[in-house]
Each structure stands twice: as C-alpha cells, then as structure tokens.
Write a protein that holds these residues in place. Sequence first.
Motif, PDB file in Angstrom:
ATOM      1  N   ALA A   1     102.799  66.809  11.481  1.00  0.00           N
ATOM      2  CA  ALA A   1     102.216  68.056  11.947  1.00  0.00           C
ATOM      3  C   ALA A   1     100.641  68.040  11.976  1.00  0.00           C
ATOM      4  O   ALA A   1     100.021  67.283  11.005  1.00  0.00           O
TER       5      ALA A   1
ATOM      6  N   ASP B   1      94.765  74.573   7.998  1.00  0.00           N
ATOM      7  CA  ASP B   1      95.009  75.186   6.886  1.00  0.00           C
ATOM      8  C   ASP B   1      95.663  74.182   5.768  1.00  0.00           C
ATOM      9  O   ASP B   1      96.918  73.848   5.975  1.00  0.00           O
TER      10      ASP B   1
ATOM     11  N   PHE C   1     101.424  65.342   7.237  1.00  0.00           N
ATOM     12  CA  PHE C   1     100.371  66.625   7.727  1.00  0.00           C
ATOM     13  C   PHE C   1      99.016  66.121   7.722  1.00  0.00           C
ATOM     14  O   PHE C   1      98.509  65.579   6.804  1.00  0.00           O
TER      15      PHE C   1
ATOM     16  N   THR D   1      97.521  70.681  11.230  1.00  0.00           N
ATOM     17  CA  THR D   1      97.110  72.180  10.743  1.00  0.00           C
ATOM     18  C   THR D   1      95.681  72.286  10.271  1.00  0.00           C
ATOM     19  O   THR D   1      94.845  71.125   9.898  1.00  0.00           O
TER      20      THR D   1
ATOM     21  N   GLU E   1      97.029  74.607   3.013  1.00  0.00           N
ATOM     22  CA  GLU E   1      98.104  75.281   2.236  1.00  0.00           C
ATOM     23  C   GLU E   1      99.475  74.947   3.103  1.00  0.00           C
ATOM     24  O   GLU E   1     100.424  74.914   2.313  1.00  0.00           O
ATOM     25  N   TRP E   2      99.357  74.726   4.578  1.00  0.00           N
ATOM     26  CA  TRP E   2     100.695  74.309   5.002  1.00  0.00           C
ATOM     27  C   TRP E   2     101.136  73.033   4.786  1.00  0.00           C
ATOM     28  O   TRP E   2     102.237  72.695   4.941  1.00  0.00           O
ATOM     29  N   ALA E   3     100.279  72.338   4.445  1.00  0.00           N
ATOM     30  CA  ALA E   3     100.574  70.887   4.070  1.00  0.00           C
ATOM     31  C   ALA E   3     100.688  70.516   2.550  1.00  0.00           C
ATOM     32  O   ALA E   3     101.508  69.614   2.253  1.00  0.00           O
ATOM     33  N   ASP E   4     100.462  71.584   1.753  1.00  0.00           N
ATOM     34  CA  ASP E   4     100.585  71.389   0.325  1.00  0.00           C
ATOM     35  C   ASP E   4     101.765  72.017  -0.482  1.00  0.00           C
ATOM     36  O   ASP E   4     102.549  72.907   0.342  1.00  0.00           O
TER      37      ASP E   4
END
Length: 307
Positions: free
Chosen positions: A298, A302, A260, A300, A304-307
């Motif tokens: 991916a 944000d 990510f 992003t 949070e989408w990666a964590d």
Amino acid sequence: MKTEQGLLRISIAVTIVLAGVGILFGILSGSFAIVFDGVYALTDAAMTVVALLVSNLIASSATGSGKGRLVKHFTMGFWHLEPMVLGLNGILLTGAAIYALINAIGSIMEGGRPLNFDQAIIYAVVTIIVTVAMAIVATRANRTLKSDFVALDAKAWMMSAGLTSALLVAFVVGYFIQGTAHEWLSPYIDPVALALVCLVIIPIPAGTIRQALADILLVTPGDLKSHVDAVARTVVERHGFLSHRAYVARVGRGRQIELFFIVPEDFPPRKLQEWDDIRDEIGIAIGDEGPDRWLTIAFTTDPEWAD
C-alpha cells in the motif's frame, strides 16, 4: 508418492497396519514397550489424518478449487491450521511418552514383568525394516515437496526405526541371558527399555512445538523481515518515498507480508498502472511468488495508516 497428500495417505495406511501388529505382538509377548510402540504409532497416524485434511484444504484454497461454506468462512486461507496441527501432534506424542515413562518406572519398582523374547524380536526386526523403508521414501520425496507435514512424518519414521532398534538390542540381550546367572534381570528388560525409549522420545518434538507456537503467535521470522526491509529500502531510495513499514509473519507454509510506503504529500500524481508496476517490481524483488505468499503493498501520505 509424487504429492504431499499421496505420501501422507500411504504413511497413514502403513502406520495403522504396523500399529495393529505392534499392539497384537505386545499383548502376546507381554511387552508393554511394544504395546506403547503401537499406541504411539496410532496416535501419530490419527494426527497424520488431520494433517492430510489440512493439507488438502490448503492445496484447494491455494488453487482456487475449494468450494462450499468452509472456504467461504476462511477467506484468508487455511495456513493457520498447519502450525496448530503440528503443535498438537508434538504435544500429544510427548504426553504419550511421559505417561509411558511413568508406567515403566512403576513396573520397575514392582519387580518388572515376564516377556516372551522370541515374539518380541520378530516384531522388532519386521518393524525396523518397514520404518527404515518409509523414512527413506519420505525423505527422498520431500526433497521435491518441501512440506513441513512430510518432514515431520519422515522424522517420526526415523524416530520409530531408531527406538525399535534400541528395543531389539534389549530383547536380544534378554534372549541370551536366559538360563544364565543373569536371568533374574529378564523381568526388568522390558520396562527399562521402555523408560529409556521414552527419555529419548520426550524432547524430540520440542523443536516442532516451539516452531508451531511461534507461527501461531505470529512471531516475526528475522531472516524474512531483514530481506523484506532490504527490498523496501531500495524501493524507497529509487522512487523518492519517505520511508516504509513492514509487517511479516510465517504461518505454517504461508508467508504473510504487508508493506506500507510513506509517499511525500507533494509527490507528483501517477496512473494506477504505474503504482501496479511498482508493486510488481517489489513482488519480484521479494521472490517466492506462489500460492503460499500473501503480499499486500500500500502507498499512503499519512504515516498513521501504516503504524
């Protein structure tokens, strides 16, 4: 002999024949060590059959030739079955050796058992010739195949050759002490040889079991994680991203990588083709492209989408 499946099929056939001969010679000669050798080989053959089935599933899934409900229910592939089979194989072989060791100790305490050394020696010589030949064939073939299943099979043949060689030495010693002052040792040769063989066998599958458990538990391989992180850091610097997150696992022969990239909110818009070009760049840099690499990339804004 040029494919993993073909080599495993030949190994299964030879193992079953050798195991049957071993059990027969063990019964005729009165050697529990030889009977155990045959039973051990049959256990290994049974697990090799399972390994062959899994290998076929992985190969068909990777090439897209798999059909039917099974493939429909395993859309992420069959890699996870490989460490399960390898781990189960190692555990079964270790368990069989522990059981035989307990029996050998019990036999020693009861005064041993009589043994026909002539038949035992014939069996040992024939087995050594076959196992050495199979170990050489499997080892040479795996230089090209690079298969964990074939590597384990080659290791099993080498183990069998070494252990049967130890039995041969014991049987020859027993043969030559017949009619001498040391003949009283004859009943102990078979159980003592079996006990020593088991003590050697028990720790050997430990490495395979440990690696299989690591794969099943999705333990991150340090070398692969370091490589992926190095590639990702380079991409972050080159394209002006903020940071990255990398998730890596080794599952049998499969390599699962999820990347990510955190992109600044005010990052200039790009066409989808440009993002795909970046993905291609990352895939080439990571390397090992093929049916056994599962790579997800991916982007992003944000975290949070990666964590």
